[in-house]
Each structure stands twice: as C-alpha cells, then as structure tokens.
Design an enzyme around this catalytic site. Structure first.
Site, short mmCIF file in Angstrom:
data_model
loop_
_atom_site.label_atom_id
_atom_site.label_comp_id
_atom_site.label_asym_id
_atom_site.label_seq_id
_atom_site.Cartn_x
_atom_site.Cartn_y
_atom_site.Cartn_z
N ALA A 173 -12.38 3.10 -9.57
CA ALA A 173 -13.16 3.05 -8.33
C ALA A 173 -12.48 4.03 -7.37
O ALA A 173 -11.40 3.75 -6.83
CB ALA A 173 -13.16 1.64 -7.77
N GLY B 94 -8.89 1.36 0.78
CA GLY B 94 -8.83 1.08 -0.65
C GLY B 94 -10.02 0.26 -1.09
O GLY B 94 -11.00 0.13 -0.36
N ASN B 95 -9.95 -0.28 -2.28
CA ASN B 95 -11.03 -1.14 -2.78
C ASN B 95 -10.44 -2.20 -3.69
O ASN B 95 -9.23 -2.26 -3.89
CB ASN B 95 -12.10 -0.30 -3.48
CG ASN B 95 -11.54 0.44 -4.67
OD1 ASN B 95 -11.17 -0.17 -5.66
ND2 ASN B 95 -11.45 1.77 -4.56
N ARG B 96 -11.29 -3.01 -4.27
CA ARG B 96 -10.83 -4.22 -4.97
C ARG B 96 -10.55 -4.02 -6.46
O ARG B 96 -10.35 -4.98 -7.19
CB ARG B 96 -11.88 -5.32 -4.82
CG ARG B 96 -12.11 -5.73 -3.40
CD ARG B 96 -13.22 -6.76 -3.29
NE ARG B 96 -13.65 -6.94 -1.92
CZ ARG B 96 -12.99 -7.68 -1.04
NH1 ARG B 96 -11.89 -8.32 -1.40
NH2 ARG B 96 -13.43 -7.79 0.20
N SER B 97 -10.57 -2.79 -6.94
CA SER B 97 -10.37 -2.59 -8.38
C SER B 97 -8.97 -3.00 -8.81
O SER B 97 -7.98 -2.58 -8.22
CB SER B 97 -10.62 -1.13 -8.75
OG SER B 97 -10.26 -0.92 -10.09
#
Ligand code: PMT
Length: 396
Positions: A272, A206-209
């Site tokens: 993102a 995943g990512n930090r969005s």
C-alpha cells in the site's frame, strides 16, 4: 496430488494436538499414506489409539519402545514429506539445535534433504519471545517450511498470535511442499507493507498495511522454487530464497522495486503505497503551540506505472485496495498496464489490512472479474501463483 504420497505426521505436546487427528484424517482422505510419531507429552493430549485408528499404523512414541531398531531413520527414509503439527516451542527449538533426543525430533533431523513442514502452536508470549524468534530464523534459513501460526483463540481463553493454523492450510502447505519447483528458475519481486512519508522527523503519513499479504506472496513463491526479492516496509520474512530489502518511503520502494523488476520474470505489487507525501517535511518536530500546520502534498512515484513501462517488462500483478464496489478496480485493471489485478474490499470483515485472511477478486485487463472466497492470505498467494504459472507457462 497427495494420492499415494508418504507423509510422516509428527505431533508434539500442545493443546492443538487434538487437531492433528483431523489433519491425519484429511491427509488419509486425500489418498496419502500416513505414519505418525508423537512426543511423550503429545500422548497426554491425543490418544495413540486415535491416530492408529485413523492412519492404520501405530504411532512411534520414543526411540526405544518400537520393535524397529531405528524407528526415526525408517520413518524418515519412508517419508516424502514430514509435517510437525502442532510444533511446540520446545520441539522447534530442539529441531533448530539438532537436539534429537526424542523420536519426533530425531525423525525431523533424519529427514534432512526432504521437505519438512512445521506448524507452530503456542501462547503469544512464547511465540514472541526472542528465543523462539531466533529459533524460527534458524529453521527458515535451514530450509524448513513454516505455516502459521495464526491469530485467534488460544488455550485457557486467551487470544492472540500463536494458534496453529487450521488442518486445511497445513494440507495445502504439504501439497506445496511436495510440488516444489513449479516456479523454479523464476526471478520474482514482491512489494509489501505500507510506506511512510515524513511530516517531520517524528510523524509520518502512513496506512494500515501490515505486510502480511505481500509476505505470503513472497513466501509462497520461494517455497515453490522462485528466487524472490521482497521490498517491504514491514517485518522481514526469514525464508530461504527470499532477499529482503527494507524500505520506508514510496521513493525508496520505487528505487528498490524498479531495480529488481529490471531483472525479474514476475512482479507482484501488494504494498500500500502512499499516493501523496508532504512536499516539504519539517526539519524539526512540529510544535502544538505553533497551531495546526499547513501541509502541502505532492505526488509520489507511481511504482506500478514505472514497471508497466519497462521494456521488456516482467509479468505484472497489481493489487487494488477498494472500499465498497470493485468498479474502480476494473478501471484500474484496464488502465494500469497490468497482466492481473488482485482487488480487495478493505471494508469487508476478514479482508484487507492486518488480517490473516482476505477475500479478493482477480481482474484481467479485459474486465473479467473472478471473485474468490474468503481464504487465508497464504491460500490467496498460492492460488495467485497457480494462476500466474498457468498464464505465463512453466518456463522462466
Ligand atoms: O499488508 P496487509 O495488512 O496484509 O494488507 C494487504 C493490502 C490490503 C495492503 C493488500 O491486499 C492491497 O490491497 N495492496 C494494494 C494497496 C494499494 O495501494 O492499492 P491502490 O489501489 O492504492 O494501488 C494500486 C496498485 O498500485 C498497487 O499494486 C500499489 O502497490 C500500486 N501503487 C500505488 C501507489 C503508488 N504510488 N505506486 C504504486 O505502485
């Protein structure tokens, strides 16, 4: 834009009431005529005389104290817009349930059909309480315009979400409320949040969005009259004219965005999206005892490219998350088939992931870079819609 407009400022009883004086000053400086209404408890935080001196009109406090037999309906009829700042949990709850037992709440209800902007302010726990969240859901679906709260310092030295947004942002929301409909008739699709790609049933890439940037774009468009489909992995936006489609993976986001984009006038892709996903996610939980897994990745669908290829295609705005130089974003703006690219350096303080603010540069396909100052995400969203409206023309 506020020159000559009639604004009723409602102040309820919270520490942020001191900022209402500054807000009143900003509204008056912008040329608006301002009248005020305060709850009893607001008068413990801010002097009646202070607001009277700033606005030139004595605040209404209480339904029976004024010489006017019906101060709330007089105020509501006079108003072009009502703004409640700060709006405490109790005041929000009373407005949502129609409990119009004080002059402020009665004015907010009597103004039905006119824009009412609410600027919540309370402690984090109160904001996050299910009762408050139910209240906000009701208010938003009833068409109230909500600005904030922001994250930051709270009363008593605490820190967290619940802080009233700054007066400048409330002024911008009031301006937007008075200029609704410049996007009326537009169909818009917005993507928000970060996709999650399964490694096994428990873990994901995943990512930090947080979804805040995309949510702000969706909210602003809806408040300006557009019909919005928000395709998001993050918490849903409760806002009239926003249809939320919750997704998890890039594949799901692609399907939902492409479906909505086929009917849309404008697509803003602020999500993102993972560029790669595990090619063969494990069916069961990976065990530590089995040692580090060998994970083979494969590309995900390029959602933006899919929209860019559509014929006819919507006006297309992409976002670009960069780390450091924006040179690569200039290349993306040319290569990706967008009409506009919004680039942000996610390593800058107050910019990018998870913040309430963002410092972006607008890039056109011919490589013109227009840096914007550090703004709240809502301000970025409104400026972006101003630009899109100017580029497309007002008509859908
Ligand atoms: O959500 P917040 O916490 O508020 O943070 C906001 C943000 C930093 C996520 C946002 O401002 C932002 O920069 N969004 C784009 C992030 C990104 O994926 O950038 P990118 O340069 O990797 O992608 C460029 C564009 O292609 C984006 O419009 C993206 O949505 C799109 N894309 C990317 C990959 C993919 N498989 N499909 C796509 O459509």
């Amino acid at each position: 834009m506020l020159s000559g407009r009639h604004i009723v400022l409602g102040v309820s009883g919270g520490v942020a009431a001191y900022k209402a004086a500054y807000l009143a000053r900003r509204l008056v400086d912008a040329g608006a005529q301002v009248r005020t209404v305060m709850t009893d408890s607001a008068t413990r935080f801010l002097g009646v005389q202070t607001l009277a001196a700033i606005t030139g009109s004595t605040p209404v406090v209480g339904l029976f104290a004024a010489t006017d037999v019906s101060p709330h309906t007089t105020l509501a009829r006079w108003a072009d817009v009502v703004v409640v700042a700060p709006a405490t949990a109790a005041t929000l709850s009373r407005i949502a349930t129609g409990l119009s037992e004080d002059a402020l709440t009665a004015t907010a209800l009597a103004a039905w059909g006119k824009p009412v902007v609410l600027a919540p302010a309370m402690h984090t726990e109160m904001w996050e309480h299910p009762a408050t969240q139910r209240t906000m859901t009701t208010l938003r679906s009833d068409g109230y315009l909500v600005v904030g709260p922001a994250t930051g310092a709270l009363a008593g030295g605490d820190e967290g979400i619940g802080r009233m947004v700054e007066p400048e942002e409330i002024v911008a929301a009031v301006e937007a409320a008075l200029a609704p409909g410049d996007l009326g008739g537009w169909q818009v699709v917005v993507s928000a949040g970060g996709t999650r790609e399964a490694i096994d049933p428990v873990r994901y890439l995943g990512n930090r969005s947080s979804g805040r940037m995309g949510n702000a774009v969706a909210e602003a468009a809806a408040q300006r009259g557009a019909e919005v489909t928000l395709v998001t992995t993050a918490g849903a936006v409760e806002q009239r004219r926003v249809t939320v489609v919750v997704v998890d993976t890039a594949e799901e986001m692609a399907a939902a965005v492409w479906k909505a984009a086929a009917e849309a006038d404008v697509a803003v892709l602020a999500a993102a999206v993972a560029d790669f996903r595990p090619a063969d996610p494990a069916a069961g939980k990976l065990r530590r005892a089995d040692g580090p897994p060998h994970i083979v990745l494969e590309p995900t669908p390029d959602i933006l490219a899919g929209v860019a290829k559509m014929s006819p295609r919507p006006f297309l705005v992409g976002f670009a998350a960069e780390t450091g130089s924006l040179d690569e974003a200039v290349v993306k703006a040319r290569r990706k088939g967008v009409d506009l690219l919004v680039a942000n350096d996610v390593t800058r303080a107050g910019s990018g992931f998870g913040t309430d603010t963002n410092e972006v540069a607008l890039i056109t396909p011919d490589g013109v870079v227009e840096p914007w100052p550090l703004l709240t995400k809502r301000q970025v969203a409104d400026r972006l819609w101003d630009r899109v409206a100017a580029m497309r023309g007002a008509a859908p």
